[in-house]
Motif scaffolding. Sequence first.
Motif, PDB file in Angstrom:
ATOM      1  N   GLU A 180      12.496  35.014 -15.981  1.00  0.00           N
ATOM      2  CA  GLU A 180      11.730  36.163 -16.479  1.00  0.00           C
ATOM      3  C   GLU A 180      11.363  36.041 -17.949  1.00  0.00           C
ATOM      4  O   GLU A 180      10.562  36.821 -18.453  1.00  0.00           O
ATOM      5  N   PHE A 181      11.967  35.104 -18.651  1.00  0.00           N
ATOM      6  CA  PHE A 181      11.630  34.923 -20.068  1.00  0.00           C
ATOM      7  C   PHE A 181      10.330  34.143 -20.210  1.00  0.00           C
ATOM      8  O   PHE A 181       9.937  33.395 -19.320  1.00  0.00           O
ATOM      9  N   THR A 182       9.685  34.316 -21.353  1.00  0.00           N
ATOM     10  CA  THR A 182       8.478  33.530 -21.597  1.00  0.00           C
ATOM     11  C   THR A 182       8.864  32.100 -21.954  1.00  0.00           C
ATOM     12  O   THR A 182      10.037  31.797 -22.201  1.00  0.00           O
ATOM     13  N   LEU A 183       7.856  31.258 -22.027  1.00  0.00           N
ATOM     14  CA  LEU A 183       8.104  29.861 -22.373  1.00  0.00           C
ATOM     15  C   LEU A 183       8.741  29.767 -23.751  1.00  0.00           C
ATOM     16  O   LEU A 183       9.684  29.028 -23.975  1.00  0.00           O
ATOM     17  N   ASP A 230       7.928  28.326 -32.052  1.00  0.00           N
ATOM     18  CA  ASP A 230       6.600  28.205 -31.451  1.00  0.00           C
ATOM     19  C   ASP A 230       6.072  26.777 -31.566  1.00  0.00           C
ATOM     20  O   ASP A 230       5.408  26.278 -30.655  1.00  0.00           O
ATOM     21  N   THR A 231       6.353  26.140 -32.679  1.00  0.00           N
ATOM     22  CA  THR A 231       5.899  24.760 -32.835  1.00  0.00           C
ATOM     23  C   THR A 231       6.548  23.870 -31.781  1.00  0.00           C
ATOM     24  O   THR A 231       5.892  23.015 -31.181  1.00  0.00           O
ATOM     25  N   LEU A 232       7.847  24.063 -31.555  1.00  0.00           N
ATOM     26  CA  LEU A 232       8.541  23.223 -30.576  1.00  0.00           C
ATOM     27  C   LEU A 232       7.929  23.394 -29.181  1.00  0.00           C
ATOM     28  O   LEU A 232       7.600  22.410 -28.521  1.00  0.00           O
ATOM     29  N   ILE A 233       7.748  24.630 -28.762  1.00  0.00           N
ATOM     30  CA  ILE A 233       7.235  24.818 -27.396  1.00  0.00           C
ATOM     31  C   ILE A 233       5.795  24.296 -27.285  1.00  0.00           C
ATOM     32  O   ILE A 233       5.428  23.649 -26.304  1.00  0.00           O
ATOM     33  N   LYS A 234       5.023  24.498 -28.347  1.00  0.00           N
ATOM     34  CA  LYS A 234       3.639  23.973 -28.300  1.00  0.00           C
ATOM     35  C   LYS A 234       3.644  22.440 -28.240  1.00  0.00           C
ATOM     36  O   LYS A 234       2.836  21.840 -27.533  1.00  0.00           O
ATOM     37  N   SER A 273      -0.254  29.871 -21.768  1.00  0.00           N
ATOM     38  CA  SER A 273       0.111  30.177 -23.149  1.00  0.00           C
ATOM     39  C   SER A 273       1.624  30.170 -23.276  1.00  0.00           C
ATOM     40  O   SER A 273       2.346  30.181 -22.275  1.00  0.00           O
ATOM     41  N   ILE A 274       2.077  30.197 -24.518  1.00  0.00           N
ATOM     42  CA  ILE A 274       3.520  30.161 -24.731  1.00  0.00           C
ATOM     43  C   ILE A 274       4.151  31.521 -24.420  1.00  0.00           C
ATOM     44  O   ILE A 274       5.362  31.661 -24.430  1.00  0.00           O
ATOM     45  N   ASN A 275       3.308  32.510 -24.160  1.00  0.00           N
ATOM     46  CA  ASN A 275       3.810  33.840 -23.811  1.00  0.00           C
ATOM     47  C   ASN A 275       3.901  34.055 -22.311  1.00  0.00           C
ATOM     48  O   ASN A 275       4.227  35.135 -21.836  1.00  0.00           O
ATOM     49  N   GLY A 322       8.900  31.549 -14.986  1.00  0.00           N
ATOM     50  CA  GLY A 322       8.906  31.553 -13.521  1.00  0.00           C
ATOM     51  C   GLY A 322       7.541  31.344 -12.895  1.00  0.00           C
ATOM     52  O   GLY A 322       7.446  31.008 -11.716  1.00  0.00           O
ATOM     53  N   ASN A 323       6.475  31.513 -13.685  1.00  0.00           N
ATOM     54  CA  ASN A 323       5.134  31.334 -13.135  1.00  0.00           C
ATOM     55  C   ASN A 323       4.656  29.887 -13.135  1.00  0.00           C
ATOM     56  O   ASN A 323       3.609  29.589 -12.588  1.00  0.00           O
ATOM     57  N   LEU A 324       5.427  29.008 -13.790  1.00  0.00           N
ATOM     58  CA  LEU A 324       5.008  27.603 -13.806  1.00  0.00           C
ATOM     59  C   LEU A 324       5.434  26.931 -12.508  1.00  0.00           C
ATOM     60  O   LEU A 324       6.375  27.356 -11.852  1.00  0.00           O
ATOM     61  N   SER A 325       4.752  25.820 -12.179  1.00  0.00           N
ATOM     62  CA  SER A 325       5.183  25.028 -11.024  1.00  0.00           C
ATOM     63  C   SER A 325       6.502  24.337 -11.385  1.00  0.00           C
ATOM     64  O   SER A 325       6.833  24.196 -12.563  1.00  0.00           O
ATOM     65  N   GLY A 326       7.227  23.897 -10.353  1.00  0.00           N
ATOM     66  CA  GLY A 326       8.519  23.241 -10.573  1.00  0.00           C
ATOM     67  C   GLY A 326       8.423  22.075 -11.536  1.00  0.00           C
ATOM     68  O   GLY A 326       9.255  21.909 -12.436  1.00  0.00           O
ATOM     69  N   GLY A 327       7.389  21.258 -11.366  1.00  0.00           N
ATOM     70  CA  GLY A 327       7.229  20.084 -12.223  1.00  0.00           C
ATOM     71  C   GLY A 327       7.021  20.476 -13.681  1.00  0.00           C
ATOM     72  O   GLY A 327       7.587  19.872 -14.586  1.00  0.00           O
ATOM     73  N   ASN A 328       6.223  21.519 -13.893  1.00  0.00           N
ATOM     74  CA  ASN A 328       5.963  21.956 -15.266  1.00  0.00           C
ATOM     75  C   ASN A 328       7.191  22.631 -15.876  1.00  0.00           C
ATOM     76  O   ASN A 328       7.467  22.464 -17.062  1.00  0.00           O
ATOM     77  N   GLN A 329       7.945  23.356 -15.054  1.00  0.00           N
ATOM     78  CA  GLN A 329       9.203  23.925 -15.553  1.00  0.00           C
ATOM     79  C   GLN A 329      10.135  22.807 -16.022  1.00  0.00           C
ATOM     80  O   GLN A 329      10.721  22.869 -17.100  1.00  0.00           O
TER      81      GLN A 329
END
Length: 501
Positions: free
Chosen positions: A348-351, A377-381, A393-395, A399-406
Amino acid sequence: MSNYILQVKSLNKSFENVHAVKTASVDFIEGEIHSIIGENGAGKSTLMNLITGLYEPDSGKIIFKGSEIVFKSPADSLKVGIGIVHQHFMLIDEFTAVENIILGNEIKKNGFLDISTARIKISELQDKYGFNFPLNKKVGELTVGEKQQIEILKILFREANFFIFDEPTAVLTPIEVEGLYKIFRKLKENNNTIVFISHKLKEIFSISDRISVMRNGELIGTFNSDEVTKAGIAVKMVGHEIDITKIEERIPGEILFEMRDVELFLKKKKVLHNINLNIRAGEIVGIAGVEGNGQDELVSSIMSLVKINSGAIFFRDQEISSLSTEDKIKLGFSIIPSDRLKTGAVTEFTLKENVLLGLHNFPEFRRGIFINLEKRDTLIKDIIEKFNVKAESINQEFGNLSGGNQQKIVVGKSIFKNPEIFIAHHPTRGLDISATEFVHSILENLKQNDVGILLISSDLEELLRLSDRIYIMYKGELLEELQGKSVEINSICKLMAGIKD
Ligand SMILES: Nc1ncnc2c1ncn2[C@@H]1O[C@H](COP(=O)(O)OP(=O)(O)O)[C@@H](O)[C@H]1O
Ligand SMILES: [Mg+2]
């Protein structure tokens, strides 16, 4: 003389300040398996790229079937039957094998694409040469070995009879390598010529008719494989006497991590029995086993999620048995947890919130008592960009990303602090092939950078592909240590079931 299909005469090629190929000459005999061996950077790929016309030589010439020829491009050389299989495949994941193979060489019937004729021709070639990849699955769903077969068939389909393989075994498991050799032998039986590039001595001796050695851009010489020894070739490869085992395996470094006689009880039950395990710098140590045989407890002990009851754990020469998880992370421990949605991230948390989990106390992310949001923010970007994460977006919610992207985010986070000990626990479970390959390449890369890696997986193929050594875990014990590259799947399976010969 007349059976030379292709001759290279005094080729030279420089890139800016590197003289990559130095007056190299070599001949290829029709129907032979001719290996080219040399250390990384010796000029092997450049020489092949000159032969296929990808590069233009600075000087020298190529004689094909007795007359001089100039190829302007690989398409040009393919027209006369010279095909190359590169280390990195050039296939389109969303297309099937058949579509990939005919791409750019479509058979037309009255101006329309004739897929059925192409399919018949492809199945005939498959039978003739012993290929076994599925024709109709999307290539993205196939294994590395199958993709390689498609690359080979792609040039066979274009009627190549001179095949160049640039380090084809680097990406294969031992079993897939055997499959590739079978294909080599079939190609040879049909009078094709095979140029096989490798930097592994063991490999070339098992399959070649002749061996050419390159060193530092020069073609040192060509030898009949039954007239030379490994030691003799090794000397030519490096230019001085050398212990061949040093070339055959990259020697791992010092012992970074060690568990001595470690035991663990949970709810009065002994779950780890007398664990002795070490990991060296630049080494991947695999743990095979049916799940539930103590792997989770092993990881928990290493990462201090539980306290061991006896024995000791060391990092370099320092005993670290009673350090906390956070202290271990500070020392350079990092982990890809087995269940990214339980321990690796919060759905449930954002990226941007997720990337900070577990790292919020690190000085890099602090500004006094506050969190340094810009750094976060720099790290996640950075992770999103570097690993090509498909995110809006980083916001966005994790949970909305695909498994591979997670998993890319979990992995990106785990390597950002330049770990020294890296625990990968089911690092590719549930991932598709391209995400799996991404994770594998990260592990290989860490290994090259002298990180000590523990790979716990229930995927035997993954273990065999990546591990230098493999332990089998059974009922809380480490049963046996096997040398990764020479291990047979059968013997692992037996041990996993607790059967000892
Ligand atoms: N396109 C290029 N631009 C600049 N340098 C290159 C290029 N390709 C290769 N080199 C350099 O040429 C040398 C030989 O490289 P390469 O042929 O790839 O060796 P090998 O295949 O034997 O590992 C290396 O020093 C490499 O860095
Ligand atoms: Mg190369």
